[in-house]
Motif scaffolding. Structure first.
Motif, short mmCIF file in Angstrom:
data_model
loop_
_atom_site.label_atom_id
_atom_site.label_comp_id
_atom_site.label_asym_id
_atom_site.label_seq_id
_atom_site.Cartn_x
_atom_site.Cartn_y
_atom_site.Cartn_z
N VAL A 180 13.27 6.97 -5.48
CA VAL A 180 11.90 7.29 -5.89
C VAL A 180 11.18 6.70 -5.23
O VAL A 180 10.66 5.71 -4.91
N ASP A 181 10.51 7.69 -4.31
CA ASP A 181 9.05 7.09 -3.42
C ASP A 181 7.75 7.50 -4.15
O ASP A 181 7.48 8.68 -4.06
N ILE A 182 7.16 6.70 -4.54
CA ILE A 182 5.81 6.67 -5.37
C ILE A 182 4.60 7.22 -4.60
O ILE A 182 4.05 7.92 -4.92
N ASN A 183 4.57 6.49 -3.38
CA ASN A 183 3.67 7.06 -2.54
C ASN A 183 3.74 8.55 -2.10
O ASN A 183 2.77 9.60 -1.88
N GLY A 220 1.80 2.82 1.35
CA GLY A 220 0.45 3.35 1.33
C GLY A 220 0.16 4.34 2.32
O GLY A 220 0.78 4.18 3.26
N TYR A 221 -0.87 4.92 2.23
CA TYR A 221 -1.37 6.20 3.09
C TYR A 221 -2.76 6.20 3.60
O TYR A 221 -3.45 5.66 2.75
N ASP A 233 1.94 8.49 6.27
CA ASP A 233 1.79 7.83 7.24
C ASP A 233 2.51 6.27 7.28
O ASP A 233 2.51 5.49 7.96
N HIS A 234 2.24 5.70 5.99
CA HIS A 234 2.79 4.24 5.81
C HIS A 234 2.12 3.37 6.76
O HIS A 234 2.38 2.61 7.25
N GLN A 241 -3.52 2.55 -7.53
CA GLN A 241 -3.08 3.57 -7.88
C GLN A 241 -1.61 3.54 -8.21
O GLN A 241 -0.80 4.06 -9.09
N ALA A 242 -1.16 3.39 -6.87
CA ALA A 242 0.56 3.44 -6.88
C ALA A 242 0.88 2.03 -7.53
O ALA A 242 2.09 2.21 -8.08
#
Length: 291
Positions: A180-183, A220-221, A233-234, A241-242
């Protein structure tokens, strides 16, 4: 909310990228594992494999593939699957993962790689292709593959099911696990113009097959204005929020391994480690609440 066990101490790790090799390998940091992109280590011998040998002296390893193209109707590379299986046999990583996407196409006699992670229609045809390709990889590596939800920038339609429903079917048919990728959830919510991104992410997490989740990714992006395209883009810290969604994910899924990714505009090694520490602090706070 499902009842889950938050009493265990799950592994927390970070993505290991070239600028951090010296800091990460010179002495052990307060993390449990590092993740590497497998394609960077497909060469026979040399300095790259020496990096993995050094890394596993301090940390568990996690292998993250970026180019298998599991949803590619043109098939996946036999050479890549073979090299992946060799790496897994040699280093015995804690996890092996790739993305829920396609990237290979066939034009005449030529196979072409798209150079990106392209979204799939969530329909029976795509499910069959994914199942066959995932089974092929799993047979080669001798373990379940962990498959990540991706960020998307257009919706080409053709869906029979929602993404959580599609994941349920994929886990049942392929016997794989989920990353699961939250970003990615937040990027997708922004690009879809959703005003309540957190609500979307929480509902998505509540709908996926809980027992199949083997890992969580945090990243983060670069922030953009409403209406502008957000890119995964990490290149930024994990957003507040994340972090809130991460706490919800732990309550829903339990203490599964967590990885912090940072691939562009890399900070100092200490900044990345601080992000991992924050993940661990959230785990401990939830454990204290449960106690």
């Amino acid at each position: 909310m499902a009842n889950v066990d938050l009493s265990t101490k799950p592994p927390v790790g970070v993505g290991l990228r070239h600028p951090h090799y010296e800091a990460a390998l010179s002495r052990a940091a307060d993390i449990d594992f590092v993740e590497v992109h497998t394609e960077n280590f497909f060469g026979e011998g040399g300095a790259s494999l020496a990096v993995l040998e050094q890394a596993r002296e301090h940390y568990e390893l996690s292998f993250h593939c970026t180019a298998l193209g599991l949803g590619s109707a043109a098939g996946i590379s036999t050479q890549a699957v073979t090299r992946l299986a060799q790496l897994v046999a040699r280093f015995n990583p804690m996890l092996v993962s790739d993305h829920l996407c396609f990237c290979w196409v066939q034009q005449g006699d030529t196979r072409i790689h798209a150079g990106d992670l392209l979204p799939l229609p969530r329909n029976a045809e795509a499910l069959a292709v994914l199942t066959d390709n995932i089974d092929r990889v799993q047979q080669a590596i001798g373990r379940p593959l962990v498959v990540e939800n991706i960020s998307t920038y257009i919706d080409q339609g053709g869906h029979q099911w929602s993404e959580p429903e599609f994941l349920h079917r994929l886990v049942e048919r392929a016997g794989c696990q989920l990353l699961v990728d939250i970003n990615n959830l937040l990027v997708n919510a922004h690009n879809a113009g959703l005003s309540a991104a957190e609500d979307y992410a929480r509902a998505w997490l509540d709908a996926i097959p809980q027992d199949a989740v083997a890992e969580i990714h945090l990243a983060g992006y670069t922030p953009v204005a409403p209406g502008q395209l957000a890119v995964d883009d990490h290149a930024a810290p994990v957003s507040d929020q994340a972090w809130r969604i991460y706490a919800h994910a732990l309550q829903r899924l339990g203490n599964v391994p967590t990885l912090v990714e940072w691939d562009n505009d890399l900070p100092d090694w200490s900044v990345l480690l601080a992000e991992a520490t924050r993940a661990r602090d959230i785990q401990r706070a939830l454990q204290a609440e449960e106690a």
